[in-house]
Motif scaffolding. Structure first.
Motif, PDB file in Angstrom:
ATOM      1  N   SER A   1       0.691  -1.292   0.125  1.00 36.25           N
ATOM      2  CA  SER A   1       0.003  -0.027  -0.061  1.00 36.25           C
ATOM      3  C   SER A   1       1.034   1.273  -0.163  1.00 36.25           C
ATOM      4  O   SER A   1       0.302   2.421   0.000  1.00 36.25           O
ATOM      5  N   LEU A   2       2.101   1.377  -0.064  1.00 37.99           N
ATOM      6  CA  LEU A   2       2.908   2.113  -0.084  1.00 37.99           C
ATOM      7  C   LEU A   2       3.270   3.136  -1.171  1.00 37.99           C
ATOM      8  O   LEU A   2       3.356   2.765  -2.023  1.00 37.99           O
ATOM      9  N   LYS A   3       2.728   4.420  -1.371  1.00 34.28           N
ATOM     10  CA  LYS A   3       2.880   5.152  -2.313  1.00 34.28           C
ATOM     11  C   LYS A   3       3.944   6.403  -1.982  1.00 34.28           C
ATOM     12  O   LYS A   3       3.285   7.584  -1.903  1.00 34.28           O
ATOM     13  N   PRO A   4       5.238   6.202  -2.036  1.00 33.65           N
ATOM     14  CA  PRO A   4       5.997   7.274  -1.901  1.00 33.65           C
ATOM     15  C   PRO A   4       6.139   8.254  -3.102  1.00 33.65           C
ATOM     16  O   PRO A   4       6.266   7.944  -4.147  1.00 33.65           O
ATOM     17  N   ASP A   5       6.307   9.611  -2.546  1.00 31.99           N
ATOM     18  CA  ASP A   5       6.668  10.726  -3.552  1.00 31.99           C
ATOM     19  C   ASP A   5       7.717  10.357  -4.513  1.00 31.99           C
ATOM     20  O   ASP A   5       7.933  10.785  -5.498  1.00 31.99           O
ATOM     21  N   TYR A   6       8.792   9.767  -4.004  1.00 31.83           N
ATOM     22  CA  TYR A   6      10.071   9.642  -4.536  1.00 31.83           C
ATOM     23  C   TYR A   6      10.096   8.475  -5.653  1.00 31.83           C
ATOM     24  O   TYR A   6      11.185   8.417  -6.280  1.00 31.83           O
ATOM     25  N   ILE A   7       8.825   7.819  -5.976  1.00 31.90           N
ATOM     26  CA  ILE A   7       8.713   6.993  -6.888  1.00 31.90           C
ATOM     27  C   ILE A   7       7.444   7.728  -7.755  1.00 31.90           C
ATOM     28  O   ILE A   7       6.513   7.754  -7.279  1.00 31.90           O
ATOM     29  N   GLY A   8       7.842   7.780  -9.189  1.00 35.36           N
ATOM     30  CA  GLY A   8       6.554   8.244  -9.752  1.00 35.36           C
ATOM     31  C   GLY A   8       5.783   7.185 -10.001  1.00 35.36           C
ATOM     32  O   GLY A   8       5.793   6.009  -9.836  1.00 35.36           O
ATOM     33  N   ASP A   9       4.506   7.659 -10.511  1.00 37.14           N
ATOM     34  CA  ASP A   9       3.221   6.811 -10.508  1.00 37.14           C
ATOM     35  C   ASP A   9       3.371   5.824 -12.127  1.00 37.14           C
ATOM     36  O   ASP A   9       3.810   6.745 -13.128  1.00 37.14           O
ATOM     37  N   ARG A  10       3.150   5.010 -11.838  1.00 34.55           N
ATOM     38  CA  ARG A  10       2.849   4.068 -13.141  1.00 34.55           C
ATOM     39  C   ARG A  10       1.476   4.323 -13.606  1.00 34.55           C
ATOM     40  O   ARG A  10       0.567   4.475 -12.770  1.00 34.55           O
ATOM     41  N   THR A  11       1.104   4.191 -14.845  1.00 32.75           N
ATOM     42  CA  THR A  11      -0.014   4.645 -15.424  1.00 32.75           C
ATOM     43  C   THR A  11      -0.491   3.456 -16.431  1.00 32.75           C
ATOM     44  O   THR A  11       0.487   2.618 -16.659  1.00 32.75           O
ATOM     45  N   GLU A  12      -1.776   3.447 -16.774  1.00 30.99           N
ATOM     46  CA  GLU A  12      -2.326   2.253 -17.517  1.00 30.99           C
ATOM     47  C   GLU A  12      -2.001   2.436 -19.010  1.00 30.99           C
ATOM     48  O   GLU A  12      -1.972   1.000 -19.380  1.00 30.99           O
ATOM     49  N   ASN A  13      -1.653   3.469 -19.516  1.00 27.26           N
ATOM     50  CA  ASN A  13      -1.512   3.356 -20.878  1.00 27.26           C
ATOM     51  C   ASN A  13      -0.184   4.327 -21.475  1.00 27.26           C
ATOM     52  O   ASN A  13      -0.091   4.671 -22.519  1.00 27.26           O
ATOM     53  N   ASP A  14       1.099   3.851 -20.593  1.00 27.25           N
ATOM     54  CA  ASP A  14       2.241   4.540 -21.050  1.00 27.25           C
ATOM     55  C   ASP A  14       2.775   4.061 -22.439  1.00 27.25           C
ATOM     56  O   ASP A  14       2.942   2.730 -22.238  1.00 27.25           O
ATOM     57  N   PRO A  15       2.953   4.786 -23.248  1.00 30.24           N
ATOM     58  CA  PRO A  15       3.284   4.182 -24.921  1.00 30.24           C
ATOM     59  C   PRO A  15       4.529   3.683 -24.497  1.00 30.24           C
ATOM     60  O   PRO A  15       5.023   2.506 -25.576  1.00 30.24           O
ATOM     61  N   THR A  16       5.700   3.916 -23.473  1.00 31.45           N
ATOM     62  CA  THR A  16       6.959   3.577 -23.726  1.00 31.45           C
ATOM     63  C   THR A  16       6.958   2.072 -22.842  1.00 31.45           C
ATOM     64  O   THR A  16       7.639   1.098 -23.378  1.00 31.45           O
TER      65      THR A  16
END
Length: 399
Positions: free
Chosen positions: A94-109
């Motif tokens: 459940s940890l969501k630290p600010d120092y790691i960016g969010d993964r997104t559902e449709n990142d093209p890379t």
């Protein structure tokens, strides 16, 4: 954070009709596996009071004076007290630290064509912890437990590193530690319990990796599928009993297709029967089904198992499947069970080295969002099913 569960919640009753075969129809599985006897390793009369899960390794990161634990390896304080079981929880954090960016559902890379998954498998962490503690209580041996504390929106431990971490160096380090900790636990088990050669001269560790997941199953009726979906890296089509030459599945599965690449060729064993026969994990849990789930026709039942042999048939049955396309999802096993089927997990694509059997379990909402009492019962019965399965394969010293 995880959704709040009601303290009075209980599994929702499923439809009373059954999607399984007619009792008058004898399947290939029935014919091949019908004489198998699943022995039950009953809980021992032992004193576990001096045993507990100990933190053996802990990957931490400090930011702004605050230190977070990102990945943990827990197990016995002494390897001699170990059970030959590795429990992995890749999506329960459940940890969501600010120092790691969010993964997104449709990142093209980084995302595949079907998109990335970013939702957590709620309550899989406490259920896995309960399972580990029930194992200790029942057998006075301590399993290994690896937990990814990061939320899946930050790191997905059950994917290749690119999709898992989106190029973030801290997330990549956490991903690496998660898999190194699984391998560390496997190595401890290899040292303590040794290896055995099967009838195909494949060397395998005497033990099991159990990868714990959860799924919403919103394409199924009843606000989510009730089945525990057992994953062996065999898709619905591979398990389709209506397909020509699909049974036994040993015929269509090479030595590296599917999991149980070692167990399937142990004496008197077959992949067909290990996956959906009387001795399968799905059927063993069916036979141990907690009383708290008894009011439901399907909550906690194994797919596949002897009772529900064909995931494709069940997932296509309109009694259970509400999907507009008429075929519901079945999760057959992901990255973890694929790479940790071999001890040299990051450098053995041809499976030429030592093996270790792996299995994935997708737990349904009717279990995960139930009461703590249900979690206790499920952990207890899962511990018996797992220990019984390993004992039949490798002997009673395993657990």
């Amino acid at each position: 954070s995880s959704p709040t569960k009601s303290p009075t919640s209980s599994p929702t009753k499923s439809p009373t009709s059954s999607p399984t075969k007619s009792p008058t129809v004898v399947t290939c599985t029935d014919t091949i596996c019908g004489n198998d006897i699943a022995n039950t390793r009953e809980p021992l009369q032992c004193d576990p009071s001096d045993l507990s899960l100990t933190i053996l390794n802990n990957f931490e990161y400090t930011d702004g004076g605050v230190t977070d634990s990102l990945v943990k390896l827990l197990g016995p304080s002494d390897p001699a007290l170990a059970a030959a079981l590795v429990i992995a929880v890749p999506h329960g954090g459940s940890l969501k630290p600010d120092y790691i960016g969010d993964r997104t559902e449709n990142d093209p890379t980084y995302c595949p064509s079907g998109g990335c998954r970013i939702l957590a498998d709620s309550y899989t962490k406490p259920i896995a912890e309960t399972l580990a503690n029930k194992f200790i209580q029942n057998y006075c041996k301590v399993p290994y437990l690896i937990i990814n504390e990061l939320h899946r929106s930050k790191m997905d431990a059950n994917r290749e590193i690119g999709e898992a971490a989106f190029g973030n160096a801290i997330a990549e380090s956490a991903w690496t530690k998660f898999h190194e900790y699984i391998n560390e636990a496997q190595t401890h088990i290899q040292t303590e319990f040794d290896t055995v050669y099967n009838e195909a001269s494949i060397e395998g560790v005497r033990g099991l990796v159990f990868d714990v997941h959860g799924y919403a199953g919103t394409d199924w009726h009843n606000e989510g599928s009730d089945f525990i979906q057992w994953g062996y890296r065999l898709g619905k089509d591979s398990l389709d009993q209506n397909a020509v030459n699909n049974c036994p599945i040993d015929i269509t599965s090479s030595s590296t297709r599917g999991s149980f690449t070692h167990a399937r060729q142990m004496p008197d064993e077959s992949l067909e029967c290990l996956v959906r026969g009387p001795k399968s994990l799905g059927q063993r849990f069916n036979d141990q089904l907690p009383l708290s789930l008894a009011s439901s026709m399907t909550c906690g039942r194994g797919l596949p198992s002897l009772d529900y042999q064909d995931p494709k048939a069940v997932a296509s049955d309109p009694t259970y499947c509400a999907d507009n396309d008429g075929v519901c999802s079945y999760y057959s096993g992901g990255y973890d069970v694929k790479v940790h089927e071999r001890m040299d997990w990051d450098n053995d694509p041809t499976f030429s080295g030592i093996h270790m059997n792996t299995v994935q379990a997708e737990l349904p909402r009717c279990i995960r969002f139930a009461t703590d009492e249900v979690h206790e019962e499920v952990g207890d019965k899962l511990s018996i099913a797992l220990c019984s399965f390993m004992t039949d394969l490798f002997g009673s010293d395993i657990c």
